[in-house]
Write a protein that holds these residues in place. Structure first.
Motif, PDB file in Angstrom:
ATOM      1  N   GLY A  72       0.823  -1.196   0.000  1.00  0.00           N
ATOM      2  CA  GLY A  72       0.000   0.000   0.000  1.00  0.00           C
ATOM      3  C   GLY A  72       0.857   1.245   0.000  1.00  0.00           C
ATOM      4  O   GLY A  72       2.065   1.194  -0.259  1.00  0.00           O
ATOM      5  N   ARG A  73       0.236   2.360   0.336  1.00  0.00           N
ATOM      6  CA  ARG A  73       0.934   3.646   0.313  1.00  0.00           C
ATOM      7  C   ARG A  73       0.842   4.322   1.676  1.00  0.00           C
ATOM      8  O   ARG A  73      -0.161   4.206   2.382  1.00  0.00           O
ATOM      9  CB  ARG A  73       0.335   4.553  -0.764  1.00  0.00           C
ATOM     10  CG  ARG A  73       0.571   4.041  -2.176  1.00  0.00           C
ATOM     11  CD  ARG A  73       0.035   4.991  -3.215  1.00  0.00           C
ATOM     12  NE  ARG A  73      -1.425   5.045  -3.207  1.00  0.00           N
ATOM     13  CZ  ARG A  73      -2.136   5.811  -4.037  1.00  0.00           C
ATOM     14  NH1 ARG A  73      -1.528   6.586  -4.901  1.00  0.00           N
ATOM     15  NH2 ARG A  73      -3.461   5.804  -3.975  1.00  0.00           N
ATOM     16  N   ARG A 136      -4.706   1.405   1.109  1.00  0.00           N
ATOM     17  CA  ARG A 136      -4.768   0.450   0.009  1.00  0.00           C
ATOM     18  C   ARG A 136      -4.481   1.147  -1.316  1.00  0.00           C
ATOM     19  O   ARG A 136      -4.858   2.303  -1.521  1.00  0.00           O
ATOM     20  CB  ARG A 136      -6.145  -0.210  -0.051  1.00  0.00           C
ATOM     21  CG  ARG A 136      -6.471  -1.057   1.166  1.00  0.00           C
ATOM     22  CD  ARG A 136      -7.714  -1.895   0.949  1.00  0.00           C
ATOM     23  NE  ARG A 136      -8.151  -2.529   2.183  1.00  0.00           N
ATOM     24  CZ  ARG A 136      -7.589  -3.635   2.685  1.00  0.00           C
ATOM     25  NH1 ARG A 136      -6.589  -4.199   2.045  1.00  0.00           N
ATOM     26  NH2 ARG A 136      -8.031  -4.157   3.813  1.00  0.00           N
ATOM     27  N   GLU A 137      -3.860   0.429  -2.221  1.00  0.00           N
ATOM     28  CA  GLU A 137      -3.612   0.921  -3.569  1.00  0.00           C
ATOM     29  C   GLU A 137      -4.890   0.801  -4.384  1.00  0.00           C
ATOM     30  O   GLU A 137      -5.582  -0.202  -4.337  1.00  0.00           O
ATOM     31  CB  GLU A 137      -2.505   0.099  -4.239  1.00  0.00           C
ATOM     32  CG  GLU A 137      -1.134   0.248  -3.606  1.00  0.00           C
ATOM     33  CD  GLU A 137      -0.401   1.486  -4.088  1.00  0.00           C
ATOM     34  OE1 GLU A 137      -1.030   2.327  -4.768  1.00  0.00           O
ATOM     35  OE2 GLU A 137       0.794   1.614  -3.793  1.00  0.00           O
TER      36      GLU A 137
END
Length: 263
Positions: A72-73, A136-137
């Motif tokens: 994820g980020r 989440r991406e």
């Protein structure tokens, strides 16, 4: 011998811990005095069914802890400062606190730090910065996990809420905020987070008082740790103490306005 053959990708973003790397689907981190307590907590969270934290894999041949990598980020971007993201974070922190129920609140080697005067209720993360929340991406900007539990410790729910809002409301002088957060309505964001978390009315009345106490104690703790050198000293030299002082002064000026949003 095997460890030297693994492809290690340095992971950036933390202020305190150097040497964090990704190896495949795992993260390797230098161990500290709090590592046994953190691993016990992470195993408890796994057993409780909380899916918003890394899992413990073990230790590697270099004495580093091995945790699962959460894709994820992290960090500040437009989608992470929306009302939806803030409400999602409040729900995540609430689920984390609830999942620590039943975990021993004494007798473990936590590193310590600033804290509430009231008796501990939960294990707090105590470092929910923009870099320690994983989104989440793709799709909606949903915060789904917390990472970096090195500063976790027994505390009150409200104290961990305050430490989170320090970064996410944010409780800071505008000059020290990231551009995307410089002009936000801090009072509205405080209320939104408290509503989504479910902070009780009597606790909301105490939130700003506790924020001021936290500023005072965080300043003292950071100054003491900076004297030992390392990254704490770098953070202090980089103006961490001055930012805390400015945040305190900003809170003094805006307290009535913020309190009105909370009550």
């Amino acid at each position: 011998m095997v460890a030297t053959l693994l492809h290690e990708v340095p992971l950036q973003g933390g202020d305190v811990t150097d040497g964090v790397v990704r190896v495949g689907d795992t993260v390797r981190r230098p161990a500290s005095t709090s590592t046994p307590a953190v691993h016990a907590l992470l195993r408890h969270l796994e057993a409780a069914g909380f899916d918003g934290a890394p899992r413990v894999v073990g230790m590697d041949g270099l004495g580093r802890e091995i945790l699962t990598y959460l894709p994820g980020r992290t960090g500040l971007r437009l989608e992470s400062v929306t009302d939806e993201a803030l409400a999602g974070l409040a729900g995540l922190v609430r689920r984390f606190h609830d999942a620590t129920t039943g975990f021993p609140l004494s007798g473990r080697g936590w590193d310590g730090g600033s804290n509430d005067d009231r008796a501990p209720e939960v294990i707090g993360h105590c470092d929910v910065t923009l870099e320690n929340v994983v989104f989440r991406e793709g799709g909606p900007a949903t915060p789904y996990a917390l990472i970096d539990f090195d500063l976790a410790r027994p505390t009150t729910r409200l104290f961990d809420v305050v430490t989170t809002l320090r970064h996410w409301a944010p409780l800071a002088d505008p000059v020290d905020r990231a551009p995307l957060l410089r002009t936000v309505d801090v009072g509205a964001r405080l209320r939104l987070f408290c509503d989504a978390y479910g902070v009780e009315p009597r606790e909301r009345r105490r939130l700003l008082e506790l924020a001021r106490l936290r500023f005072h104690r965080s300043y003292a703790v950071m100054r003491t740790r900076a004297a030992t050198g390392g990254n704490w000293a770098k953070m202090w030299a980089g103006g961490a103490g001055e930012r805390i002082r400015r945040a305190t002064a900003w809170l003094d000026v805006h307290e009535d306005e913020l309190h009105a949003h909370l009550v």
